[in-house]
Design a protein around this motif. Structure first.
Motif, PDB file in Angstrom:
ATOM      1  N   MET A 181     -31.495  12.539  49.183  1.00 38.54           N
ATOM      2  CA  MET A 181     -30.217  11.938  49.580  1.00 38.54           C
ATOM      3  C   MET A 181     -29.179  13.047  49.762  1.00 38.54           C
ATOM      4  N   PRO A 182     -28.646  13.219  50.991  1.00 37.05           N
ATOM      5  CA  PRO A 182     -27.691  14.309  51.233  1.00 37.05           C
ATOM      6  C   PRO A 182     -26.361  14.073  50.533  1.00 37.05           C
ATOM      7  N   MET A 183     -25.964  15.025  49.699  1.00 35.29           N
ATOM      8  CA  MET A 183     -24.708  14.948  48.960  1.00 35.29           C
ATOM      9  C   MET A 183     -23.955  16.261  49.123  1.00 35.29           C
ATOM     10  N   LEU A 184     -22.643  16.169  49.186  1.00 30.05           N
ATOM     11  CA  LEU A 184     -21.797  17.352  49.238  1.00 30.05           C
ATOM     12  C   LEU A 184     -20.892  17.363  48.019  1.00 30.05           C
ATOM     13  N   ASP A 185     -20.946  18.459  47.255  1.00 27.73           N
ATOM     14  CA  ASP A 185     -20.072  18.595  46.098  1.00 27.73           C
ATOM     15  C   ASP A 185     -18.652  18.927  46.556  1.00 27.73           C
ATOM     16  N   VAL A 186     -17.708  18.155  46.055  1.00 24.69           N
ATOM     17  CA  VAL A 186     -16.292  18.407  46.315  1.00 24.69           C
ATOM     18  C   VAL A 186     -15.600  18.504  44.971  1.00 24.69           C
ATOM     19  N   GLU A 187     -14.344  18.890  44.970  1.00 22.74           N
ATOM     20  CA  GLU A 187     -13.624  19.045  43.706  1.00 22.74           C
ATOM     21  C   GLU A 187     -13.607  17.726  42.941  1.00 22.74           C
ATOM     22  N   CYS A 188     -14.122  17.752  41.719  1.00 24.21           N
ATOM     23  CA  CYS A 188     -14.144  16.582  40.838  1.00 24.21           C
ATOM     24  C   CYS A 188     -14.982  15.435  41.397  1.00 24.21           C
ATOM     25  N   GLY A 189     -16.027  15.748  42.157  1.00 23.25           N
ATOM     26  CA  GLY A 189     -16.866  14.668  42.650  1.00 23.25           C
ATOM     27  C   GLY A 189     -17.915  15.125  43.645  1.00 23.25           C
ATOM     28  N   SER A 190     -18.668  14.166  44.185  1.00 16.70           N
ATOM     29  CA  SER A 190     -19.671  14.421  45.221  1.00 16.70           C
ATOM     30  C   SER A 190     -19.648  13.255  46.197  1.00 16.70           C
ATOM     31  N   ILE A 191     -19.851  13.543  47.489  1.00 20.77           N
ATOM     32  CA  ILE A 191     -19.854  12.475  48.485  1.00 20.77           C
ATOM     33  C   ILE A 191     -21.193  12.444  49.228  1.00 20.77           C
ATOM     34  N   TYR A 192     -21.630  11.234  49.474  1.00 19.49           N
ATOM     35  CA  TYR A 192     -22.863  10.991  50.229  1.00 19.49           C
ATOM     36  C   TYR A 192     -22.531  10.978  51.720  1.00 19.49           C
ATOM     37  N   TYR A 193     -23.397  11.579  52.523  1.00 14.04           N
ATOM     38  CA  TYR A 193     -23.162  11.592  53.966  1.00 14.04           C
ATOM     39  C   TYR A 193     -24.475  11.471  54.722  1.00 14.04           C
ATOM     40  N   GLN A 194     -24.380  11.115  55.986  1.00 14.13           N
ATOM     41  CA  GLN A 194     -25.521  11.067  56.887  1.00 14.13           C
ATOM     42  C   GLN A 194     -25.157  11.741  58.198  1.00 14.13           C
ATOM     43  N   VAL A 195     -26.127  12.399  58.811  1.00 16.35           N
ATOM     44  CA  VAL A 195     -25.957  12.987  60.135  1.00 16.35           C
ATOM     45  C   VAL A 195     -27.166  12.601  60.968  1.00 16.35           C
ATOM     46  N   LYS A 196     -26.893  12.056  62.155  1.00 19.24           N
ATOM     47  CA  LYS A 196     -27.992  11.664  63.026  1.00 19.24           C
ATOM     48  C   LYS A 196     -27.637  11.973  64.469  1.00 19.24           C
ATOM     49  N   GLY A 197     -28.563  12.597  65.204  1.00 18.93           N
ATOM     50  CA  GLY A 197     -28.348  12.903  66.606  1.00 18.93           C
ATOM     51  C   GLY A 197     -27.828  14.302  66.836  1.00 18.93           C
ATOM     52  N   GLU A 198     -27.693  14.660  68.112  1.00 18.67           N
ATOM     53  CA  GLU A 198     -27.205  15.970  68.525  1.00 18.67           C
ATOM     54  C   GLU A 198     -26.141  15.795  69.600  1.00 18.67           C
ATOM     55  N   GLY A 199     -25.324  16.830  69.750  1.00 26.22           N
ATOM     56  CA  GLY A 199     -24.308  16.791  70.800  1.00 26.22           C
ATOM     57  C   GLY A 199     -22.902  16.708  70.240  1.00 26.22           C
ATOM     58  N   THR A 200     -22.009  16.120  71.013  1.00 28.66           N
ATOM     59  CA  THR A 200     -20.618  15.967  70.596  1.00 28.66           C
ATOM     60  C   THR A 200     -20.537  15.193  69.283  1.00 28.66           C
ATOM     61  N   PRO A 201     -19.841  15.726  68.281  1.00 22.76           N
ATOM     62  CA  PRO A 201     -19.792  15.055  66.965  1.00 22.76           C
ATOM     63  C   PRO A 201     -18.746  13.951  66.887  1.00 22.76           C
ATOM     64  N   ILE A 202     -19.109  12.863  66.196  1.00 19.92           N
ATOM     65  CA  ILE A 202     -18.200  11.755  65.891  1.00 19.92           C
ATOM     66  C   ILE A 202     -18.359  11.428  64.406  1.00 19.92           C
TER      67      ILE A 202
END
Length: 258
Positions: free
Chosen positions: A1-22
């Motif tokens: 499960m992709p997680m990013l550590d941030v100050e005082c916490g962690s957030i779950y994220y998803q990335v799918k596809g290629e090209g211009t980001p949204i």
């Protein structure tokens, strides 16, 4: 499960596809699952990024209180981590207010904005009462009822309801309550004229309580296009996904023509 550590916490994220980001921003209690139709369809031609705000869904509880500036900083950190310099940013309902805050504070990171059923402030009594009720219901005794009601209201099918309800149930009531409460007091209307990025405004013709906010944004934002989706209500990402996805593709394509 992709997680990013941030100050005082962690957030779950998803990335799918290629090209211009949204990247997509969800409202209180709901999660990134609210954009499952956008993730599936738009990722065929773009890089779609979704994430759960702190204390929502699979993101962990935040010791720092939820504010829009905190969420904006988390988005910037996520984009930096993913190596994304500029992005189209899309916010649904209260998430639209966070989008506006992002456009105001980090204009150099934006290709364009998409506000879905959103607002720059909460100014009418009806919406104030609804959000105030959600704040009161975000407690141990009533959170299950609130989660059920909002998940069901945003679901087009029983299968989608189960997904929305399951992920929303993971949230922490303290952060959910903070997010709702902050939205009651946020107001960037007087600063909208400073936003130079192109903005697409998408509202439903049956979402009459939000038509005032649609007109306000259309009047105050220097570079915007207002679109009303016929016979649609507030819950556009899930209940009018095909129409919304088409408008997003059209908006992005037009930015590259200009």
């Amino acid at each position: 499960m992709p997680m990013l550590d941030v100050e005082c916490g962690s957030i779950y994220y998803q990335v799918k596809g290629e090209g211009t980001p949204i990247i997509f921003i969800h409202p209180p209690l709901l999660t990134s699952t609210n954009f499952l139709y956008q993730l599936e369809y738009l990722s065929k031609r773009y890089k779609v990024i979704t994430f759960d705000i702190r204390g929502h869904g699979k993101s962990v509880y935040s010791k720092q209180a939820i504010t829009y500036s905190l969420i904006v900083n988390d988005i910037v950190n996520l984009l930096d981590y993913l190596g994304v310099e500029k992005v189209f940013i899309c916010g649904y309902s209260t998430g639209g207010s966070i989008l506006l805050e992002f456009l105001l504070t980090h204009p150099s990171r934006v290709l364009g904005g998409i506000v879905i059923s959103g607002m720059s402030e909460v100014k009418d009594l009806y919406l104030k009462q609804r959000i105030s009720l959600a704040v009161r219901l975000a407690n141990k005794k009533a959170i299950s009822f609130l989660t059920l009601a909002i998940s069901w209201g945003n679901s087009k099918t029983r299968q989608v309801f189960k997904k929305l309800y399951k992920d929303a149930s993971y949230g922490d009531i303290r952060n959910i309550q903070q997010y709702y409460n902050y939205s009651l007091h946020y107001n960037c209307t007087s600063r909208l004229h400073k936003i130079k990025s192109p903005v697409l405004l998408v509202f439903g013709t049956k979402d009459k309580a939000f038509h005032e906010y649609a007109r306000l944004l259309h009047e105050k934002l220097p570079n915007n296009k207002l679109v009303f989706l016929e016979k649609e209500k507030h819950q556009i990402p899930t209940k009018a996904a095909d129409k919304l996805n088409g408008k997003i593709v059209e908006f992005i394509q037009n930015q590259y023509k200009n």
